[in-house]
Every structure is written in C-alpha cells, then in structure tokens.
Design an enzyme around this catalytic site. Structure first.
Site: not given
Ligand code: NAD
Length: 491
Positions: A185, A261, A295, A392
C-alpha cells in the site's frame, strides 16, 4: 498549467489501476484518488482507490502465489531482481521525473533516490542464494541439529510519501529474495512511482500475484481488515510513530512478525574540535536533503558554545544560496513541501521557536504564490521547551542550540523518545568512540551527513522502530527459523 509533452506522456504511461493477481483493474466501488504536483497544487493523475474488499482480494492473490514463489529456486528469484535493477537503471530518468512530479524533490535528488532504491534490488538479488542453514551434532552427541530458514509468508507493506521509490524497493526486494509474496500500500499522496515500479517488475518476469498494489484513500479500514486476516504473516511499515503504534496493536491480534521504521528526531552534534567545513557540508546534507522531509533529517543542531556563532554564520551563508523552486527546474535545491498542511506545520514550529526566543538568520516565513513552498531557514538560539526540539520538523528548518560540554551534549541528544540516527562532528578519535557508546541511536554518522546504504542495517532504537532494513539483517526480517532434531545416525 499545461505540462510539457514529455511529462504528460510519462504520467500517461503509469497505470491508473490496482494491481491484483497480475491484473490491472479499477476499484470495486469505483472510487478514485487524485495525485497532485506539490510544486503547483494541480492534479496530475487520478488513480483507483482500493476498497476493503480490494485489499482482501490482493491478500488472496498474494496467498495463492506464495507456495509457488517460495518454491522457486533462489537463483531464479535473484535473476528477476537483477533484471529489475537493470531496467530501473536504464529508466532512471523517467523514475526520477515521476518522483519529482508527484513528490516535489529536486530532480538531482530524485536521481539519487533511483540509484539508492535500485541498490536494494541489486543487494538482495546477491543475498538470495546465500540463505543458508546449519547442521551439526548436539553437545550430548545423541542427535543431529538441523537449522533451516523459511519465508514467513504473505506480507503487507505500507510505505510513506517522502521516498516513494526507495521505501518500496527496501521492502519488496528482501521480501522477494526471501521467497515471500506481498501486498503493498503506497502512500496515498505518491502512489505513481510504486505503480510504475510494479509495471517494471512485471516486465522483469515477476509471476502474477507475487507483488500486488492497492493504493487507497481509506488506509485505516483496509489495513485493519488485512491485518486481521489469518492468511497474513507479516507487516512491514514505514511512517510516523503514532500510525505505527496503532498498527502494532492491530498486528498483535495475529501475532504477526513486524518491521517498523518510524519517526526520528536526529541530533546533529558539532564539537569545538570539529572540522567546520565538514560540519557545514554535513549539515546541508543532513538537514536540507529532501527539503528536510526525511526521518533521518537533522532535527536538532547542538553546537559547542565556542563554535556556535561561526558554525551558524557559515551555515547561514550556504543556506542563503540554496535556490527554491519546482524540482524540475535546473539548479533548484529546495523544492516544495508535500502539501499545504506541511507548510502550515513548519510555519507553526518556527513561530513557536521565535516566540520562545530563537532568532531567524534566514528564511522563516512561507513563500507566496502557487505550490507548497517554505524557504530554507536557519534559527539560532533555539530555547529549551521549543516544540521543534521534540517534534519532527519535516521541513527545511535548521534549529541550532548551544551546549557547553560533552556530558551536556549527550544528555540533550538522548533526551528524546526517538533513536533513529545521530550525527557527530569531531576530529577526536576517542570522543568519536565515546559517542558511539553513549548515544541512544540505531545509526550514527561520524563526520558525515548521510548514512543510508543498501548494505547497511537501517533502523532505530526506542520509538523509532523495530527491525532493520538492508544489510545482512534485511532478508532475515522475511525469514523464519526452523530447528529439527534427528537421532545420531551412527548410534
Ligand atoms: P504516515 O504515518 O502518515 O503514513 C505512512 C503510511 O501509512 C502511508 O502509506 C499512509 O497512507 C499510511 N497510513 C496512514 N494512516 C494509516 C492507518 N490508520 N492505517 C494504515 N495505514 C495508514 O507517515 P507519512 O507522513 O507518510 O511519512 C512521514 C513519517 O514517516 C515521518 O514520521 C518519518 O519519520 C517516517 N519515516 C520513517 C522512515 C524510517 O525508515 N524510519 C523513513 C521514511 C519516513
């Protein structure tokens, strides 16, 4: 605004459907989701939005494809991954442009992500045939112990919008290498790159049902249904800590294997014995790459009080020269943020810090006009209690705060629930070694501003996550161990 022909053709060549069991199809309830270019705010493509039923159909396809894929010789799986690497390398420019159009990062950085994302295909194609077990006598001599590795089964992969290609390949490549099938997804904001990549996997010879894609505007209900299904055996998620925590609770029901992650709050520590040229170069990379939306972005710049003014002045001079604009334009270093909410949040964090006593050295207010732009910003004298020291930032804002000695630097660096990555600049070997031992972090850049590498175990401590992606560790996230005891054949 009319897009140039080459961009229109590229966008039109991305399938607008879900990919389930080797077929491209629309959503079962006819729903769609708009994908926007953050540099203009305009819709560039409309794609199918999966229903809960579509998500479960994708899981059915992954479950049905699993036995044959798990039994496919490792060498064959490796060769498909290698072909995918070669195709991706040939089409690097198209993938880079697509990412810039749907996510906003400058084209040069997008090309860098294609190279980085591609390395996971190459690395895991090389690991595929090296999954081994062991055989030996038990200590008593009465039996033989056999340890074997097996793919965990169908996996659910959820990726974020900030690295649309690399976050997908970092999960798909080790899963396929281990013999697992997947439902992916992608982030609702940036589904095109993943879809285009799955078209490439098909071309590379991947059998139907091994990788299924379900973009959706209702990720919560669809994910809940997939996670509750006993056919699923693993969740791999990259995204924010709050969503990750909620998914962990749902995954607990089926006692699923999980790789998480999550968010970061990286300290970037500059000691008074640092080489400031290296530190400023590192700061530009660690803070402004991906417009601060990583991140691994340096969230808190902790600088020794004796060098803080010089470091701040030198960094500010470099930042003033970073060109802001659409990522497709040459020379641009600061593209748009992902959406208007990201601009508003960045602005709120900056205002909060200024109200508490920080001074703006450059930038510091959203840009006018089209698109979601916020200029590269340097804030000096950020005071304790400012929200951007604990949250963040996810924007191009360098927040600088002074420290007096090593103990204070360590205490400040570790004063966070996160522990993804830390950056340390010092010319002292002993101090560098002490930092390796004292910082609560899954990864560390010692005199460098970027650490990611397909051959390295990427992942965090504390609330930054569980498990590792990449490295030798990466494939084991998708394998499970079996131990068998047999009698001593000579007894
Ligand atoms: P997010 O948590 O809002 O979304 C991540 C994913 O989860 C997306 O595909 C989103 O559609 C999905 N999602 C959202 N709500 C959901 C739910 N209730 N159930 C299932 N899936 C759901 O994060 P984002 O804004 O897309 O990305 C930014 C975040 O990701 C930051 O916190 C960043 O630090 C983190 N990040 C971490 C890494 C790592 O490797 N540690 C890498 C990249 C980004």
């Amino acid at each position: 605004m009319t897009l140039p022909l080459a961009q229109q053709q590229l966008l039109a060549s991305v399938n607008d459907g879900l990919h389930i069991g080797g077929q491209w199809r629309g959503s079962s309830h006819g729903a769609t989701v708009d994908v926007r270019n953050p540099a203009t705010g305009e819709v560039i493509r409309t794609v199918a939005s999966a229903s809960v039923g579509d998500g479960l159909a994708a899981l059915t396809a992954a479950d049905e494809a699993f036995p044959a894929w798990a039994a496919t010789p490792a060498r064959e799986r490796a060769e498909i991954l290698r072909r995918a690497f070669d195709l991706l390398t040939e089409r690097a420019d198209d993938f880079a442009l697509l990412m810039t159009l749907e996510m906003g990062k400058p084209l040069g950085e997008a090309r860098g992500e294609v190279a980085y994302g591609g390395e996971f295909l190459r690395w895991f194609s090389e690991r595929t045939a090296h999954v081994t077990g062991r055989y030996g006598a038990n200590p008593e001599g009465s039996g033989r112990m056999i340890v074997t590795q097996h793919p965990v089964g169908p996996c659910y992969l959820i990726t974020p919008w900030n690295f649309p290609l690399a976050m997908a390949t970092r999960k798909i490549a080790p899963a396929l290498a281990a013999g697992c099938t997947v439902v992916i997804k992608p982030a609702t904001l940036t589904p095109l790159t993943t879809t285009y990549f799955v078209q490439l996997l098909q071309e590379a010879g991947l059998p139907a049902g091994v990788v299924n894609v379900v973009t959706t505007s209702v990720p919560g209900p669809m994910s809940e249904a997939i996670l509750a299904d006993p056919r699923l055996r693993k969740l791999s998620f990259t995204g924010s800590t709050p969503v990750g925590r909620q998914l962990l609770k749902q995954a607990a029901q089926g006692v699923l294997r999980t790789s998480m992650e999550l968010g970061g709050n990286a300290p970037f520590i500059v000691f008074d014995d640092a080489d400031l040229d290296k530190a400023v170069d590192g700061a530009i990379l660690a803070k402004f790459r991906n417009i601060g939306q990583a991140c691994t972005a340096a969230n808190r710049m902790l600088v020794h009080v004796d060098v803080v003014e010089e470091f701040t002045a030198r960094l500010t001079e470099r930042v003033e020269n970073l060109v802001m604009g659409p990522g497709t334009e040459p020379g641009v270093a600061i593209g748009p943020l992902i959406d208007d909410r990201a601009v508003a949040k960045t602005d709120e964090l900056v205002r909060d810090a200024v109200t508490r006593g920080a001074s703006i050295r450059t930038g510091g207010a959203p840009a006018d006009g089209h698109g979601y732009f916020y200029p590269a910003t340097v804030l000096a004298d950020v005071q304790p209690g400012s929200a951007l020291l604990t949250e963040e930032i996810f924007g191009p804002v360098a927040a600088i705060a002074p420290f007096r000695d090593e103990d204070e630097a360590v205490a400040l660096a570790n004063a966070t629930e996160y522990g993804l990555v830390s950056y340390v600049f010092t010319e002292s070997l002993a101090r560098g070694q002490r930092m390796i031992e004292r910082l609560e972090t899954g990864m560390m850049g010692l005199n460098v501003g970027a650490v990611s590498n397909a051959a390295a175990p990427f992942g965090g401590w504390k609330m930054s996550g569980l498990g590792r992606e990449g490295g030798d560790e990466g494939i084991h996230e998708y394998l499970q161990t079996k131990y068998t005891l047999t009698p001593n054949p000579f007894a």
